[in-house]
Design an enzyme around this catalytic site. Structure first.
Site, PDB file in Angstrom:
ATOM      1  N   GLY A  63       0.837  -1.193   0.000  1.00 43.56           N
ATOM      2  CA  GLY A  63       0.000   0.000   0.000  1.00 43.56           C
ATOM      3  C   GLY A  63       0.870   1.239   0.000  1.00 43.56           C
ATOM      4  O   GLY A  63       2.060   1.179   0.344  1.00 43.56           O
ATOM      5  N   LYS A 378     -10.202 -12.962 -16.726  1.00 44.65           N
ATOM      6  CA  LYS A 378     -10.363 -13.414 -18.109  1.00 44.65           C
ATOM      7  C   LYS A 378      -9.627 -14.716 -18.391  1.00 44.65           C
ATOM      8  O   LYS A 378     -10.151 -15.591 -19.087  1.00 44.65           O
ATOM      9  CB  LYS A 378      -9.876 -12.318 -19.067  1.00 44.65           C
ATOM     10  CG  LYS A 378      -9.991 -12.658 -20.542  1.00 44.65           C
ATOM     11  CD  LYS A 378     -11.423 -12.622 -21.040  1.00 44.65           C
ATOM     12  CE  LYS A 378     -11.896 -11.198 -21.229  1.00 44.65           C
ATOM     13  NZ  LYS A 378     -13.229 -11.145 -21.869  1.00 44.65           N
TER      14      LYS A 378
END
Length: 522
Positions: A63, A378
């Site tokens: 982060g 995908k």
């Protein structure tokens, strides 16, 4: 943990706590490539999700914040008390070591990019890895003291604690990012954590995914529920259709709307594959005129998307009403669709562009939503399609936007502009695939630009349209790099478009990456 109820049908897996990184979804993809199920949750929901899962481990992401900053993400301390292994990556490692009594300070020399690290202890996450290896660093802070029980696993020239671990408590930290391809042996590090430290099995496979989704669909729609699916012919809706067909059989009704914005031959291929091969109940609706009339004069891309989405819903509603017992709507929504369209997991992700199949249903449709692919990327969808027997022409087909050629025609969408865009796109696809150059590419297509330029054909002057070739590589569509094809192949594509597509006299090449550009132009 045994008293908590796991997510129905989910295998044992890991929870990824998203601490604001750009890479949370990439971490998830890498975990699933190891055949392990995972979920992502923000810190505020981490314990709740952990207790609902059949939890085998936790990964704390990186982060942008500093762990000592006032606005640093607040990770519940209980995350380290769940009795499962924990892997902290970058910020996640710094939070874990600091929380357990170590120290984190600003580094005098920051590390960004490829860095050589020396493996000090070939065990735990570094089992089987020795000597020096290259990793990807991206940090301005560093750990200056590790907690009791921890030992160094790897170090770099500027980072004494590049990797640490407490084998007794099964807590491990990496200052680098194993999820990115630039970390040479990152996949092995993650595999070691998942399979050796967490002792998780390889349960997340195409077969198990299909079985799980079929079970969930049957539980949702019941023994007599019927589903209506808007079938586009793309990879996502096609795989969704076959999964739904296996789940409910003849109680699936597919509606294919020809909006006049399809690729060349798409309508015939869908009809042959689904009505012929899979024997799906398929209704084909010719709505070309309706869509083109609605788009007349519209140039704003977001307005185009909204018009196409609205018209699709209206056409679909009329057709769906014929199936009076169908109280469920199937959609091929993917995880990246959700991430890009909404602020994923309650974060601050900006909405880049709307997706017509994300965001719920019109209230008057009064149907439940069935999304068998919503958790998937995908590449997982393609693997499932192959397992289900879909032909390569569909499974390996490059992604195509829901609004079709409308967002590959910059400016007004007219019948003539559609003709030009479709013909240029077909030539681009044919030549690239004929040359075998499509292997490794994510997308390759032509974009019609709202620009006329002067050309010379024979002895005459032309003033015609320009088209751009967009050819990119990507792993998941979230980021992409432009690809440079061989010059002779580009020359053939350009020559054929200019000679065969009357109305285009110039072809250019788009060499922009995503970000800052998007893959599609609109």
């Amino acid at each position: 943990m045994s008293a908590e109820k796991p997510t129905p049908g989910a295998p044992r897996g890991v929870l990824i706590v998203d601490l604001g990184t750009q890479y949370a979804q990439l971490i998830a993809r890498r975990v699933r490539e190891c055949s392990v199920w995972c979920e992502i949750a923000p810190p505020a929901l981490a314990l709740e999700r952990a207790r609902q899962m059949d939890l085998g481990g936790v990964i704390l992401s990186g982060g942008p914040a500093s762990v000592y900053a006032p606005d640093a993400p607040a990770i519940p301390a209980g995350i380290l008390e769940l009795g499962v292994p924990v892997l902290g990556i970058c910020y996640g490692m710094q939070w874990m070591t600091r929380h357990l009594g170590g120290s984190v300070e600003p580094a005098s020399k920051r590390e960004f990019g490829r860095t050589s690290v020396e493996v000090v202890r070939s065990a735990g996450t570094f089992d089987g890895i020795t000597g020096h290896t290259v990793v990807w660093m991206s940090h301005g802070d560093h750990v200056t003291r590790i907690p009791a029980g921890f030992e160094v696993q790897a170090r770099s020239e500027n980072c004494e604690f590049a990797a640490v671990g407490d084998p007794q408590r099964r807590l491990y930290g990496l200052q680098f990012h194993p999820e990115v391809t630039h970390t040479v042996r990152g996949a092995e590090v993650l595999d070691n954590f998942l399979h050796r430290v967490c002792e998780l099995g390889a349960e997340w496979t195409p077969d198990s995914i299909v079985e799980r989704q079929i079970e969930r669909i049957r539980a949702q729609v019941g023994d007599d529920g019927e589903i209506v699916l808007g079938l586009s012919g793309g990879v996502d809706s096609s795989v969704a259709a076959v999964i739904l067909k296996e789940a409910v059989g003849d109680r699936l009704h597919c509606i294919f709307v020809d909006n006049g914005l399809l690729r060349e031959g798409e309508r015939d291929q869908v009809d042959e594959t689904f009505r012929g091969h899979f024997q799906v109940d398929l209704t084909v609706v010719d709505a070309k005129k309706r869509f083109l009339d609605a788009l007349a004069g519209v140039t704003d891309p977001e307005q185009k998307r909204k018009i196409i989405g609205r018209e699709f819903v209206e056409v679909f509603k009329v057709e769906a009403k014929r199936f009076r017992r169908a109280h469920f709507l199937g959609q091929g929504t993917l995880y990246p669709d959700v991430i890009e369209s909404v602020a994923a997991h309650g974060g601050n992700t900006a909405v880049i562009k709307s997706h017509h199949n994300v965001g719920g249903l019109p209230k008057d449709l009064n149907m439940g939503l069935v999304e068998p692919l919503r958790e998937l990327f995908k590449d997982e969808v393609r693997a499932i399609g192959r397992r289900l027997g879909l032909p390569p022409a569909i499974v390996d087909r490059q992604p195509f936007p829901g609004p079709g050629l409308a967002v590959r025609i910059l400016g007004e969408v007219s019948e003539e502009h559609v003709r030009l865009a479709r013909a240029a796109d077909a030539i681009t696809t044919q030549e690239i695939e004929k040359a075998g150059a499509h292997v490794g590419l994510w997308q390759y297509f032509a974009v019609l630009l709202p620009v006329n330029s002067v050309g010379v054909m024979g002895d005459g002057r032309t003033y015609e349209k320009c088209c751009a070739l967009r050819i990119v590589t990507s792993e998941d569509g979230m980021t992409a790099d432009w690809a440079l094809l061989p010059q002779d192949l580009l020359a053939r594509i350009s020559s054929r478009i200019i000679n065969e597509v009357r109305g285009i006299n110039r072809v250019v090449l788009d060499i922009s990456s995503k970000p800052p550009a998007t893959i599609e132009w609109e």
